[in-house]
Design an enzyme around this catalytic site. Structure first.
Site, PDB file in Angstrom:
ATOM      1  N   HIS A 212      46.506   6.109  35.430  1.00  0.00           N
ATOM      2  CA  HIS A 212      45.691   5.929  36.616  1.00  0.00           C
ATOM      3  C   HIS A 212      46.327   6.536  37.859  1.00  0.00           C
ATOM      4  O   HIS A 212      45.662   6.706  38.881  1.00  0.00           O
ATOM      5  CB  HIS A 212      45.393   4.433  36.822  1.00  0.00           C
ATOM      6  CG  HIS A 212      44.448   3.903  35.784  1.00  0.00           C
ATOM      7  ND1 HIS A 212      43.976   2.630  35.768  1.00  0.00           N
ATOM      8  CD2 HIS A 212      43.881   4.502  34.703  1.00  0.00           C
ATOM      9  CE1 HIS A 212      43.167   2.447  34.736  1.00  0.00           C
ATOM     10  NE2 HIS A 212      43.111   3.582  34.079  1.00  0.00           N
ATOM     11  N   SER A 216      42.670  10.770  34.443  1.00  0.00           N
ATOM     12  CA  SER A 216      42.610  11.428  33.140  1.00  0.00           C
ATOM     13  C   SER A 216      42.642  12.943  33.301  1.00  0.00           C
ATOM     14  O   SER A 216      42.108  13.490  34.260  1.00  0.00           O
ATOM     15  CB  SER A 216      41.304  11.053  32.438  1.00  0.00           C
ATOM     16  OG  SER A 216      41.274   9.680  32.179  1.00  0.00           O
ATOM     17  N   LYS A 240      29.824   4.886  27.220  1.00  0.00           N
ATOM     18  CA  LYS A 240      30.234   5.878  26.216  1.00  0.00           C
ATOM     19  C   LYS A 240      31.271   5.277  25.275  1.00  0.00           C
ATOM     20  O   LYS A 240      31.210   5.470  24.053  1.00  0.00           O
ATOM     21  CB  LYS A 240      30.806   7.097  26.940  1.00  0.00           C
ATOM     22  CG  LYS A 240      30.877   8.323  26.067  1.00  0.00           C
ATOM     23  CD  LYS A 240      31.180   9.561  26.903  1.00  0.00           C
ATOM     24  CE  LYS A 240      31.266  10.785  26.023  1.00  0.00           C
ATOM     25  NZ  LYS A 240      31.416  12.017  26.796  1.00  0.00           N
ATOM     26  N   ASP A 241      32.231   4.541  25.842  1.00  0.00           N
ATOM     27  CA  ASP A 241      33.270   3.922  25.005  1.00  0.00           C
ATOM     28  C   ASP A 241      32.680   2.883  24.062  1.00  0.00           C
ATOM     29  O   ASP A 241      33.100   2.771  22.911  1.00  0.00           O
ATOM     30  CB  ASP A 241      34.351   3.277  25.874  1.00  0.00           C
ATOM     31  CG  ASP A 241      35.357   4.306  26.382  1.00  0.00           C
ATOM     32  OD1 ASP A 241      35.259   5.469  25.945  1.00  0.00           O
ATOM     33  OD2 ASP A 241      36.226   3.952  27.189  1.00  0.00           O
ATOM     34  N   GLU A 284      52.770   4.451   3.294  1.00  0.00           N
ATOM     35  CA  GLU A 284      51.359   4.485   3.632  1.00  0.00           C
ATOM     36  C   GLU A 284      51.011   5.878   4.161  1.00  0.00           C
ATOM     37  O   GLU A 284      51.874   6.618   4.620  1.00  0.00           O
ATOM     38  CB  GLU A 284      51.070   3.427   4.691  1.00  0.00           C
ATOM     39  CG  GLU A 284      51.199   2.003   4.172  1.00  0.00           C
ATOM     40  CD  GLU A 284      49.935   1.531   3.469  1.00  0.00           C
ATOM     41  OE1 GLU A 284      49.795   1.817   2.270  1.00  0.00           O
ATOM     42  OE2 GLU A 284      49.104   0.889   4.126  1.00  0.00           O
TER      43      GLU A 284
END
Lengths: 418, 178, 251
Positions: A212, A216, A240-241, A284
């Site tokens: 922040h 971004s 959107k998220d 894994e």
């Protein structure tokens, strides 16, 4: 950035503890580049994964017994007797895979759009530290069901430290709390497996704080020049998220309900036996590329060094990348090599799942070489020699031309904010 | 900054509908997702499987009390003597802090000799001692509660009689508790 | 974008567990009624399979994660479960004299293992350890298909193979030599429903039973999964519409 409200309770609290303005600042009014694509969903998805892992983990811990003679059976107790225990455990086990999948996409997105470059170096570093802690947490979590793969995975990975000259063996015995992986190892892994996620939460807070600070990055890789380049986080990116979260939840649920063991290994449903080693010990899937790098190097010590170096090289990225342009969209040569790197990482994963012999060894060595070549040689060189395509004037101007298209007269000059 | 808080009325109502639908579905989803996390703390299947036990009572002689474990708590099974039954029946209800006739303390009316009680003092959860106290029943050592031969509180701080679990006789030799 | 395909490939490759040591026939791929996203267990096969387990496998193989009460789930009623449980002697105690004692099993007991510990099991089986079968279909690559293949896969060894003492030839077993003698023989059990107890039939039934023993939650899981995915599809559709609506003003 204060908030307007007539609610007297909100006002009372806000005056003493500015939670509402803080939330407002970082989730509501927070100015976000208006051109973020769906690859930018994976940051918030990673956050969701972390929360899901923590809450499922906390409830699993209510039923699990961290003791070598009871761990395996208590895991089955969860699967069979605890109300919805199977659901919680499958969410947790597959959630680890989902978390890594999301974070890997998040990292490659950052790599593609140059999100590690000035002024986001610390943001990038914090991300790498989070990745390292995730690996440690996942590895220790995988030991807890105390199956064959848990036990032998723990044995092999802790034995990596025995490659350290002189102090190797004492370090490994210190890690084990004995002369082999045993009850003491299980207990301490359990303790740390519970602790580390909260350390990750702290680092995620710092990661967000750093994010922040300069906002971004975006697919164009150019800076925000003014309010015309941004939109408020809410409702645009919350909507959107949330949509992205819905899609992700469908994939996640597909694994949990219909293929819960697809990403696991059958041997982990056999209780740990210190006297019998499984035919093939594989980690894994999310650790396979690193495992492949380890095994590509014939020397034990150098193999371990290479494996750790493959992650630590990421710390140097802000300096290894000499390009003045962030986004690979405008870097014709880098873009090609970027895809090669991705293919090489997938190849390493494939090699890691197979025995280190024949074609696997050859591919593994080529891919390992390319991996380091990419970061240590290609990245600096391409930055110098490549002629980037012209950058758009601004985010707002670019969006007006329906996304991504570059105006003719732009300069390749993405550097920091004023 | 994006404007457009106010679209066309028609658009606005459609948008409101969407928001309400999304919010409603989201709330339903969140609630459903929360339930497993709550329900996992309820007794698990293996615990429930032990919620009833069968006890062989054929070897309990008259006057003897045995203690068995049921749901993690002690249960007293007392084979009462004639004198104990009579003493319990003779008490005036008015004298009792928690008035209950002896009949109500015994679930099988044809077997008044069998008294089955949860052995947890109703005061603060200690386990009372058998065949002690002023009334020949039980005595709680923690704070001095006296229970009679019907498991009723007679003296001391406990507010209520010892709890009678649900049970059922399986013939003369066995009882199922729970 | 391209990474999706690449990552899908990565998952697919990484997920397929490495095959066990070379010299083994890959297990038959079997189309189980309980396979697929909607498959459910065949109740009759489960009950027959339980009989096969009880009369054949249980002599050497434990099933310690399963409790007798769980047999309710495959269609035995409470009274039947009680009888089945009471057929075995379970150690309990200590009693008031401080001694361990045997008592008939109860529904809440877990299946009694045939041997007290792995050492006893090896001692009684020529050094080989018969694995506990509670999770066997999850614990073997190939799952139920492998178990079925193994049970039906006994052959006479080819001329060039020299079997070690006490071993049998089975091309599906790692190394092809297995210490377990062919466990299923024609008519080894008598099914109450009149099904003919052929080797294939018994192998099929007992594998079905073991698949249930390993994943008793499977039917509930799939049922819930269908509901959850349908719900999520609707929710995600609505969220997409919301997203479109919100962004309509920006684009």
């Amino acid at each position: 950035m204060g908030i307007q409200t007539n609610n007297s309770i909100v006002k009372w609290i806000e005056y003493r503890l500015p939670v509402f303005s803080t939330l407002n600042h970082s989730l509501i009014d927070y100015p976000t580049p208006r051109n973020l694509n769906y690859w930018y969903n994976f940051g918030s998805l990673a956050g969701v994964c972390l929360v899901v892992q923590i809450i499922t983990g906390i409830v699993l811990a209510m039923h699990y017994t961290p003791h070598a003679s009871m761990a395996f059976d208590s895991t089955e107790h969860i699967m069979r007797d605890v109300n919805y225990g199977w659901l919680l455990r499958y969410i947790h086990a597959n959630g680890a895979s989902m978390f890594f999948l999301v974070v890997y996409i998040h990292i490659f997105r950052g790599l593609y759009y140059g999100s590690y470059k000035m002024p986001r170096e610390l943001l990038w570093w914090l991300g790498i530290v989070i990745l390292l802690l995730m690996m440690a947490t996942a590895f220790m979590g995988y030991v807890l069901p105390w199956g064959q793969m848990s036990f032998w995975g723990a044995t092999v990975i802790t034995n990596l430290f025995s490659a350290i000259p002189l102090v190797g063996t004492p370090i490994v015995e210190w890690l084990w709390g004995g002369f082999a992986v045993g009850n003491a190892t299980l207990s301490r892994f359990y303790s740390l497996h519970y602790l580390l996620p909260f350390v990750i939460v702290g680092l995620v807070m710092l990661h967000l704080l750093a994010l922040h600070q300069h906002k971004s990055n975006n697919p164009l890789g150019i800076d925000i020049k003014g309010p015309q380049d941004t939109i408020p986080f809410h409702p645009y990116y919350t909507a959107k998220d949330l949509f992205g979260l819905g899609v992700f939840a469908i994939v996640f649920a597909g694994f949990v309900f219909f293929a819960p063991n697809y990403l696991g290994h059958p041997d982990n449903y056999i209780e740990a036996n210190p006297l019998v080693t499984p035919a093939h010990i594989v980690p894994e899937w999310y650790l396979l590329p690193f495992y492949a790098i380890l095994r590509s190097i014939p020397d034990k010590f150098l193999g371990v060094v290479a494996m750790f170096a493959s992650i630590f090289v990421l710390f140097l990225l802000p300096w290894l990348d000499t390009s003045r342009v962030r986004s690979a969209t405008f870097r014709p040569i880098y873009k090609q090599v970027f895809w090669l790197l991705l293919i090489c990482c997938v190849a390493l994963g494939w090699v890691g799942a197979n025995p280190p012999e024949g074609i696997y060894l050859v591919v593994g060595r080529i891919a390992t070489t390319f991996y380091f070549l990419f970061f240590l040689v290609l990245m600096p060189l391409i930055g110098w020699f490549e002629r980037p395509r012209p950058l758009p004037e601004s985010i707002g101007a670019s969006v007006a031309k329906t996304g991504g298209g570059a105006p003719a007269d732009a300069h390749a000059k993405p550097e920091g904010r004023v | 900054m994006a404007q457009g808080k106010h679209g066309q009325p028609q658009g606005a109502s459609r948008r409101d509908f969407l928001y309400i639908a999304a919010g409603g579905l989201g709330a339903v989803g969140a609630g459903a997702f929360a339930w497993p996390f709550i329900h996992q703390m309820n007794p698990s299947k293996d615990v429930l499987a032990l919620s009833s036990i069968e006890v062989d009572i054929s070897k309990i002689t008259e006057g003897q009390t045995i203690t068995v474990s049921w749901r993690g708590k002690p249960v007293f099974i007392r084979h009462r003597t004639k004198a104990e039954i009579d003493a319990a029946r003779a008490v005036q209800l008015g004298e009792l802090p928690d008035p209950q006739p002896d009949d109500a303390r015994v679930r099988a009316k044809d077997r008044p000799q069998w008294l089955i009680l949860v052995g947890v003092c109703t005061h603060l959860g200690c386990v009372p001692l058998n065949n002690q106290g002023e009334y020949g029943g039980w005595f709680c050592p923690c704070h001095g509660s006296h229970y009679d031969t019907s498991g009723r509180i007679r003296k001391g701080p406990a507010p209520a009689n010892l709890e009678v679990p649900s049970y059922e006789f399986l013939g003369d030799n066995a009882v199922r508790i729970g | 974008m391209r990474p999706i395909a690449a990552l899908a490939l990565c998952l697919a490759l990484a997920g397929g567990p490495a095959l066990a040591a070379g010299d083994t026939t890959p297990p038959k791929s079997v189309d189980w009624p309980h396979g697929g996203p909607f498959g459910t267990f065949d109740r009759a096969a489960l009950q027959r399979g339980f009989l096969v387990y009880k009369q054949v496998c249980a002599a050497c193989h434990g099933l310690r994660q399963v409790a007798y009460r769980n047999l309710n789930e495959i269609g035995f009623n409470e009274a039947q479960v009680k009888v089945l449980a009471a057929e075995v002697e379970v150690q309990d105690g200590p009693n008031d004299q401080g001694e361990m004692f045997n008592r008939p099993g109860r529904p809440s007991d877990r299946f009694r293992s045939p041997f007290a510990n792995p050492q006893a099991a090896r001692a009684a089986n020529n050094g080989a350890l018969p694995p506990d079968l509670s999770l066997i279909t999850k614990a073997r690559a190939g799952g139920g298909g492998y178990i079925y293949s193994l049970l039906t896969g006994y052959r006479n060894p080819p001329a060039e193979v020299k079997l070690a003492e006490g071993m049998s030839y089975n091309p599906y077993f790692a190394g092809r030599q297995i210490a377990m003698a062919p466990p299923l023989n024609e008519g080894a059990v008598e099914f109450a429903d009149g099904t003919k107890a052929g080797v294939e039939q018994m192998a099929w039934d007992v594998t079905t039973f073991l698949a249930w023993a390993a994943e008793p939650e499977m039917e509930a899981r799939k049922r819930m999964g269908v509901k959850v995915i349908l719900f999520l599809l609707v929710l995600t559709g609505v969220l997409y519409a919301v997203k479109r609506k919100v962004w309509a003003e920006v684009h």
